[in-house]
Design a protein around this motif. Sequence first.
Motif, PDB file in Angstrom:
ATOM      1  N   THR A   1       0.692 -20.720 -10.311  1.00  0.00           N
ATOM      2  CA  THR A   1       1.883 -21.568 -10.309  1.00  0.00           C
ATOM      3  C   THR A   1       2.593 -21.506 -11.653  1.00  0.00           C
TER       4      THR A   1
ATOM      5  N   GLY B   1       4.766 -19.794  -6.796  1.00  0.00           N
ATOM      6  CA  GLY B   1       3.476 -20.052  -7.427  1.00  0.00           C
ATOM      7  C   GLY B   1       2.653 -21.085  -6.676  1.00  0.00           C
ATOM      8  N   LEU B   2       3.290 -22.155  -6.214  1.00  0.00           N
ATOM      9  CA  LEU B   2       2.570 -23.158  -5.432  1.00  0.00           C
ATOM     10  C   LEU B   2       2.038 -22.571  -4.130  1.00  0.00           C
TER      11      LEU B   2
ATOM     12  N   ASP C   1      -1.001 -20.395  -4.962  1.00  0.00           N
ATOM     13  CA  ASP C   1      -2.176 -21.212  -5.276  1.00  0.00           C
ATOM     14  C   ASP C   1      -2.722 -21.933  -4.057  1.00  0.00           C
TER      15      ASP C   1
END
Length: 59
Positions: free
Chosen positions: A4, A40-41, A44
């Motif tokens: 993230t 990024g979230l 992840d």
Amino acid sequence: MSATRWCLAVGLVLGIVLAFGGWFAFLITLLFGLIGLLVGLTADGKLDMAGLFGRASSR
């Protein structure tokens, strides 16, 4: 450093590079930063894109 944070940093750098020289730089940098944060979230596993679009992964 998590994916993230890396993706947010890459998005911000790309926004700065693409917007260099204009008064519009802040908005473009903010847009690329938000896109990088979402990528990024998702990488992840903290954001479920399928769930946002109505196709949840679990029942």
